[in-house]
Motif scaffolding. Sequence first.
Motif, mmCIF file in Angstrom:
data_model
loop_
_atom_site.group_PDB
_atom_site.id
_atom_site.type_symbol
_atom_site.label_atom_id
_atom_site.label_comp_id
_atom_site.label_asym_id
_atom_site.label_seq_id
_atom_site.Cartn_x
_atom_site.Cartn_y
_atom_site.Cartn_z
ATOM 1 N N GLY A 404 0.788 -1.224 0.000
ATOM 2 C CA GLY A 404 0.000 0.000 0.000
ATOM 3 C C GLY A 404 0.816 1.268 0.000
ATOM 4 O O GLY A 404 0.265 2.368 -0.118
ATOM 5 N N ALA A 405 2.147 1.177 0.144
ATOM 6 C CA ALA A 405 3.013 2.358 0.116
ATOM 7 C C ALA A 405 3.911 2.291 -1.115
ATOM 8 O O ALA A 405 4.316 1.216 -1.555
ATOM 9 N N ALA A 406 4.207 3.448 -1.673
ATOM 10 C CA ALA A 406 5.082 3.511 -2.843
ATOM 11 C C ALA A 406 6.532 3.650 -2.380
ATOM 12 O O ALA A 406 6.823 4.397 -1.432
ATOM 13 N N HIS A 407 7.425 2.915 -3.018
ATOM 14 C CA HIS A 407 8.846 2.960 -2.690
ATOM 15 C C HIS A 407 9.621 3.386 -3.937
ATOM 16 O O HIS A 407 9.340 2.928 -5.046
ATOM 17 N N ALA A 408 10.588 4.250 -3.739
ATOM 18 C CA ALA A 408 11.440 4.694 -4.842
ATOM 19 C C ALA A 408 12.901 4.526 -4.454
ATOM 20 O O ALA A 408 13.287 4.783 -3.298
ATOM 21 N N ARG A 409 13.706 4.081 -5.399
ATOM 22 C CA ARG A 409 15.156 4.013 -5.196
ATOM 23 C C ARG A 409 15.807 4.658 -6.417
ATOM 24 O O ARG A 409 15.527 4.278 -7.554
ATOM 25 N N VAL A 410 16.641 5.668 -6.144
ATOM 26 C CA VAL A 410 17.287 6.386 -7.246
ATOM 27 C C VAL A 410 18.793 6.240 -7.156
ATOM 28 O O VAL A 410 19.370 6.178 -6.053
ATOM 29 N N GLU A 411 19.418 6.151 -8.298
ATOM 30 C CA GLU A 411 20.878 6.188 -8.387
ATOM 31 C C GLU A 411 21.238 7.455 -9.156
ATOM 32 O O GLU A 411 20.792 7.648 -10.293
ATOM 33 N N LEU A 412 22.023 8.328 -8.522
ATOM 34 C CA LEU A 412 22.363 9.606 -9.119
ATOM 35 C C LEU A 412 23.866 9.731 -9.310
ATOM 36 O O LEU A 412 24.658 9.142 -8.562
ATOM 37 N N SER A 413 24.248 10.515 -10.296
ATOM 38 C CA SER A 413 25.639 10.903 -10.488
ATOM 39 C C SER A 413 25.766 12.321 -9.973
ATOM 40 O O SER A 413 25.066 13.220 -10.428
ATOM 41 N N ASP A 414 26.669 12.527 -8.964
ATOM 42 C CA ASP A 414 26.777 13.867 -8.392
ATOM 43 C C ASP A 414 27.685 14.730 -9.270
ATOM 44 O O ASP A 414 28.255 14.240 -10.256
ATOM 45 N N PRO A 415 27.846 16.044 -8.967
ATOM 46 C CA PRO A 415 28.641 16.926 -9.831
ATOM 47 C C PRO A 415 30.077 16.465 -10.063
ATOM 48 O O PRO A 415 30.682 16.811 -11.078
ATOM 49 N N SER A 416 30.605 15.655 -9.131
ATOM 50 C CA SER A 416 31.986 15.177 -9.300
ATOM 51 C C SER A 416 32.054 13.858 -10.052
ATOM 52 O O SER A 416 33.137 13.337 -10.317
ATOM 53 N N GLY A 417 30.881 13.292 -10.370
ATOM 54 C CA GLY A 417 30.851 12.026 -11.086
ATOM 55 C C GLY A 417 30.658 10.819 -10.191
ATOM 56 O O GLY A 417 30.516 9.691 -10.682
ATOM 57 N N ARG A 418 30.648 11.018 -8.868
ATOM 58 C CA ARG A 418 30.452 9.912 -7.929
ATOM 59 C C ARG A 418 28.993 9.490 -7.925
ATOM 60 O O ARG A 418 28.096 10.320 -8.045
ATOM 61 N N GLY A 423 16.988 5.606 -1.154
ATOM 62 C CA GLY A 423 15.602 5.178 -1.264
ATOM 63 C C GLY A 423 14.703 5.972 -0.345
ATOM 64 O O GLY A 423 15.148 6.632 0.593
ATOM 65 N N ALA A 424 13.392 5.947 -0.630
ATOM 66 C CA ALA A 424 12.399 6.634 0.201
ATOM 67 C C ALA A 424 11.032 6.062 -0.146
ATOM 68 O O ALA A 424 10.866 5.365 -1.159
ATOM 69 N N GLU A 425 10.052 6.341 0.711
ATOM 70 C CA GLU A 425 8.697 5.913 0.419
ATOM 71 C C GLU A 425 7.754 7.087 0.574
ATOM 72 O O GLU A 425 8.083 8.110 1.187
ATOM 73 N N GLY A 426 6.565 6.929 0.005
ATOM 74 C CA GLY A 426 5.571 7.989 0.086
ATOM 75 C C GLY A 426 4.196 7.426 -0.204
ATOM 76 O O GLY A 426 4.040 6.225 -0.474
ATOM 77 N N GLU A 427 3.194 8.306 -0.160
ATOM 78 C CA GLU A 427 1.822 7.848 -0.406
ATOM 79 C C GLU A 427 1.599 7.491 -1.870
ATOM 80 O O GLU A 427 0.685 6.747 -2.202
ATOM 81 N N GLY A 428 2.413 8.037 -2.756
ATOM 82 C CA GLY A 428 2.319 7.724 -4.166
ATOM 83 C C GLY A 428 3.708 7.712 -4.775
ATOM 84 O O GLY A 428 4.692 8.115 -4.126
ATOM 85 N N PRO A 429 3.848 7.246 -6.025
ATOM 86 C CA PRO A 429 5.175 7.131 -6.635
ATOM 87 C C PRO A 429 5.894 8.465 -6.795
ATOM 88 O O PRO A 429 7.119 8.524 -6.642
ATOM 89 N N VAL A 430 5.163 9.532 -7.094
ATOM 90 C CA VAL A 430 5.810 10.835 -7.275
ATOM 91 C C VAL A 430 6.357 11.345 -5.945
ATOM 92 O O VAL A 430 7.486 11.828 -5.861
ATOM 93 N N GLU A 431 5.544 11.227 -4.887
ATOM 94 C CA GLU A 431 6.001 11.661 -3.566
ATOM 95 C C GLU A 431 7.231 10.874 -3.135
ATOM 96 O O GLU A 431 8.200 11.434 -2.597
ATOM 97 N N ALA A 432 7.215 9.568 -3.352
ATOM 98 C CA ALA A 432 8.355 8.739 -2.977
ATOM 99 C C ALA A 432 9.593 9.106 -3.796
ATOM 100 O O ALA A 432 10.707 9.183 -3.270
ATOM 101 N N LEU A 433 9.401 9.347 -5.094
ATOM 102 C CA LEU A 433 10.515 9.695 -5.980
ATOM 103 C C LEU A 433 11.162 11.005 -5.545
ATOM 104 O O LEU A 433 12.391 11.099 -5.406
ATOM 105 N N PHE A 434 10.352 12.021 -5.294
ATOM 106 C CA PHE A 434 10.893 13.322 -4.916
ATOM 107 C C PHE A 434 11.575 13.253 -3.545
ATOM 108 O O PHE A 434 12.576 13.930 -3.304
ATOM 109 N N ALA A 435 11.039 12.430 -2.642
ATOM 110 C CA ALA A 435 11.676 12.276 -1.332
ATOM 111 C C ALA A 435 13.046 11.626 -1.471
ATOM 112 O O ALA A 435 14.016 12.038 -0.813
#
Length: 513
Positions: A404-418, A423-435
């Motif tokens: 019943g909860a949305a989970h998001a996991r993001v992999e980012l490249s920071d300004p230095s390339g690292r 991960g985070a969760e929210g009431e919906g996929p967009v909320e979880a993604l932005f968190a």
Amino acid sequence: MTVSTPARIRIFDTTLRDGEQSPGFTMGAAQKVAFARALEELGVDVIEAGFPNSSPADYSAVQTIAREIRACTIAALARCHPADIDACAGALQHAHAPRIHVFISTSPLHRQHKLGMSRAQVLEHAVMGVSRARLHVDDVEFSAEDATRTEREFLVEVFEAAIEAGATTLNVPDTVGYATPGDMRALFDYLRSHVRGAERVVFSAHCHDDLGLGVANSLAAIEGGARQVECTINGIGERAGNAAMEELAMALKVRGAYYGADTGLDTRKLLATSRLLSRITGMQVQRNKAIVGLNAFAHESGIHQHGMLKHRDTYEIMRPQDVGWEDSQLVLGRHSGRAAVADRVRRLGYVLDDAQLDQLIVDAKALTQTQHVVTDRDLQRLVEGEAFGQGWRIAGMRLADEGGAAHARVELSDPSGRHVTQGAEGEGPVEALFAALSHATGVGFVLETYEVHSMGMGADARGEANLSARIDGELVTGQGTSRDVLQASAIAWLDVANRVLRERQPLREAVVA
């Protein structure tokens, strides 16, 4: 030389009734009251607060607005049915200036297919409706629904009967947006010259925008003698909407010498009222919307910017401050010219020679490949020779719905390339993604607007996301495109986050040549 006094046009706002009943624009009672207060501050003459007999919630909202708003007439809508009219009377009992607005369809199409009534029956119901409303209040408005497709002689007959029954305002709705400006002016001229007792009432126009003529038809009605116009903020309403109040008001102000008419609105509050409605409904106006759109007073084209720098009247017919904007914007983007960049740099306190200015323009144009506009802060860093990194970028993302909860996991490249994973969760996929993005970057902000839509069709379609946040009083916007709309949303969020991070970096002391 005699200067005539402009005709005073009453503004009848129906955002809370006609606008609110359209799909996607429903408001809660507290939101209705908040918006009614904004309309009162704006200076509208009449607020149509709702249709009390349509639901207990609408009855309660009208009742509360009637009790709290004291500077405007408060109107409530009723069919020519006793129960509707009595509900209006109950909801309006504490109003400082109550109005009951009764209506019935008059066109042959509506008489036959909607009402199943003859002319005589329609006439009888109209008289009953107005008469019953007058038992409760002194101010009664009568509307002939689908008036612009009604036989003229029958419209005259119905209006004369409404006047005799006690109507004080006669409304001529272009219910389906079928009329043209020529039609509207001619119809009002005809009614005012043929309806007995016309001098005792105010004629009103209510124009829908199905052909994009709502404001034009309202202005034509004013030319024909209408002295009340029914409209909505942002033009919301059934189907394609109603005449937009902000456009109508500024047309009368800017072209006052032509129309010889004006409103009592404090037009400086139009933008704030528009934005309040957008926040309440979640529906944003398009960027190029007249008066209140983000681009209404923004100039990016080099030719236009050059003209604005010489004399603002070259490309603006009204002052942005007159509708609530702080000022015009010379937006530095890929279409900007040398004059605009030079002027902006000069305002920032830098004096550059021709070679330095040429290089700055090249660098600024390169920056527009990764962001839509170049801010003053961006220009300062470019002048000082600081290189812009790529900022945070999406390397991968995964979304899931678990328990019943949305989970998001993001992999980012920071300004230095690292690479950073969060991960985070929210009431919906967009909320979880932005968190998850916020946790990963360390940037947090509250969105003011968020929109997604499709670009293209079929297999070539792409999602575009647009969002904005107000940060330190400045509206910062971001945009992202991708075949996946959630990835587009992440790119747009990072567009804003990267700008926030650049703003946080201290500038070196400016050196003025």
